[in-house]
Scaffold this active site. Structure first.
Site, short mmCIF file in Angstrom:
data_model
loop_
_atom_site.label_atom_id
_atom_site.label_comp_id
_atom_site.label_asym_id
_atom_site.label_seq_id
_atom_site.Cartn_x
_atom_site.Cartn_y
_atom_site.Cartn_z
N LYS A 79 38.57 42.34 42.34
CA LYS A 79 39.45 41.68 42.48
C LYS A 79 40.34 42.69 43.17
CE LYS A 79 37.44 41.67 37.20
NZ LYS A 79 38.15 40.45 36.61
N ASP A 93 27.99 47.08 40.02
CA ASP A 93 28.86 46.53 39.93
C ASP A 93 30.08 47.28 39.66
OD1 ASP A 93 30.80 44.13 39.38
OD2 ASP A 93 29.87 42.87 38.48
N PHE A 111 28.69 42.09 32.17
CA PHE A 111 29.74 40.80 32.68
C PHE A 111 29.69 40.65 34.25
CE2 PHE A 111 33.09 37.97 34.06
CZ PHE A 111 32.35 36.93 33.55
#
Ligand SMILES: Cc1ncc(COP(=O)(O)O)c(C=O)c1O
Length: 425
Positions: free
Chosen positions: A267, A238, A137
């Site tokens: 995040k 990532d 994702f």
């Protein structure tokens, strides 16, 4: 105010495209707890999807943000820059794995960091193609969506994806895909679909997040590095979900023997304030010309101030060590539950990036129903859990790493009861 009343207004006013896991409307939050508008308290095992690793409203983060609010809130770093942005870049350059000079750019969201990593990789290599992995994702923008290896709900109905994005299977032994299978498929991709000399980057999550909390095996990452070196491809890690102490190291790539050329972060970098970054080899990061990177809000002074405090807190409170201790406690409890719950087919994850996977024992197939039933039972009892996985049969645990010991005990008890009840139902 009632959750149900707001929920009805939500249905009338907000696109249903914004899927919501709960319909409890937040009123306030502190460390690992959230209170809703009806005054009910919840233990938060989601951290706003891995964002508040340092807890909701950590006093140091709040203090740093308040003091920044009193000085200035926005100048746009591309117009009137500020030293805190430079200093945060210096800190990240010094922290990321890889013994080479690094540079950084700040943007705002995880997807934007991914977009920029691909832009930089294309610019630096003069190549176009990008390879990602099934189950991965990478965000909801067009390139993020194209790279994402799950169709429903992320890609369905959104039309043509950017060209030259390819997927290889991510190795998940539990689902019958070995490292050798995955590497063979990559090799086949190079033979059947795309000349490796046209590939700018391979992007990989060191632990797949939304895809199910599957950790990339060490030999897989080493092999990817080798493939990249052999063909002049850039390796992009990532770390949007894995970063900042979650896996028991500051970055998940520290569990590996090899370093990526570029890393995306977001995040928990700024503990709840929007900030994301790409850090990588200095010469690669310098490939795009002035004006090619950035954005109006990129590296907001508020997010930057919060990020400095987050990095301080992780160090001062030894959150990498704490992540390992909390993860061990959680996995131990799950292992004891598993003794008489055969539906639990796997318990995994480095540090405090842990997950439990459920199967229907009669069918021998993934059970999204059971994972969801556990989540709902837990929510009823005041524990917020998230599911994930290509088959949606995984519960992932993303509590703040600062969770108090007593609250952790309470959460584990609710989890155990919820698993047992859901299974018996
Ligand atoms: C690994 C990874 N990359 C990218 C993203 C996208 O981040 P954002 O939602 O901030 O755009 C996410 C979000 O969950 C993620 O987990």
């Amino acid at each position: 105010m009632k959750n149900s009343a707001i929920s009805e207004r939500k249905n009338q006013s907000i696109s249903r495209g914004v899927g919501m896991t709960t319909q409890i409307y937040a009123d306030r939050a502190e460390n690992s707890e959230i209170w809703d508008v009806e005054g009910r308290r919840y233990i938060d095992f989601s951290s706003g999807i891995a964002v508040v690793n340092t807890g909701h409203r950590h006093p140091k983060v709040i203090e740093a943000v308040k003091s920044q609010l009193d000085r200035f809130t926005h100048t746009c770093h591309q117009v009137v820059p500020y030293e805190s942005y430079v200093r945060l870049a210096e800190r990240l350059n010094g922290m990321l794995p890889g013994k080479f000079d690094k540079k950084t750019v700040f943007v705002t969201t995880g997807a934007e960091a991914v977009e920029n990593a691909v832009k930089i990789a294309r610019n630096a290599t003069g190549r176009q193609a990008v390879i990602a992995f099934s189950g991965g994702f990478h965000g909801r923008t067009f390139m993020g969506m194209a790279l994402t290896g799950k169709v429903v709900p992320y890609k369905v109905g959104f039309g043509a994806m950017p060209a030259d994005v390819f997927h290889a299977p991510f190795p998940v032994a539990l689902h019958g895909v070995s490292v050798a299978d995955s590497l063979a498929a990559l090799d086949k991709l190079f033979k059947a679909d795309v000349d490796p000399a046209r590939v700018a980057a391979i992007i990989v999550e060191p632990v797949q997040g939304e895809g199910g909390f599957y950790e990339a095996p060490r030999d897989f990452m080493t092999a990817l590095r080798k493939t990249c070196d052999q063909h002049g491809i850039l390796l992009v890690a990532d770390e949007v979900q894995t970063g900042f102490a979650r896996t028991g190291k500051m970055f998940a790539m520290e569990h590996h023997d090899v370093a990526p050329d570029l890393t995306t972060m977001a995040k928990s970098l700024a503990g709840g304030f929007p900030l994301s970054a790409v850090t990588g080899r200095a010469e690669i990061m310098d490939a795009p010309g002035p004006g090619g990177l950035g954005g109006t809000y990129g590296g907001s002074p508020i997010g930057v101030a919060a990020a400095h405090a987050v990095l301080d807190v992780i160090e001062e409170e030894k959150l990498c060590e704490r992540a390992n201790a909390l993860g061990a406690r959680l996995k131990q409890r799950l292992a004891s539950i598993r003794e008489d719950v055969p539906e639990i087919v796997d318990i995994r994850g480095p540090g405090f990036m842990n997950a439990v996977e459920f199967n229907d024992v009669n069918k021998g197939l993934p059970s999204a129903e059971l994972a969801n039933a556990v989540r709902l039972k837990a929510l009823d009892r005041g524990l917020i859990l998230l599911t994930c996985g290509v088959y949606s049969n995984v519960i992932r645990f993303l509590s703040p790493i600062t969770i108090q010991d007593g609250v952790m005990t309470e959460a584990l008890d609710i989890l155990e009861t919820s698993i047992r009840e859901a299974r018996a139902a």
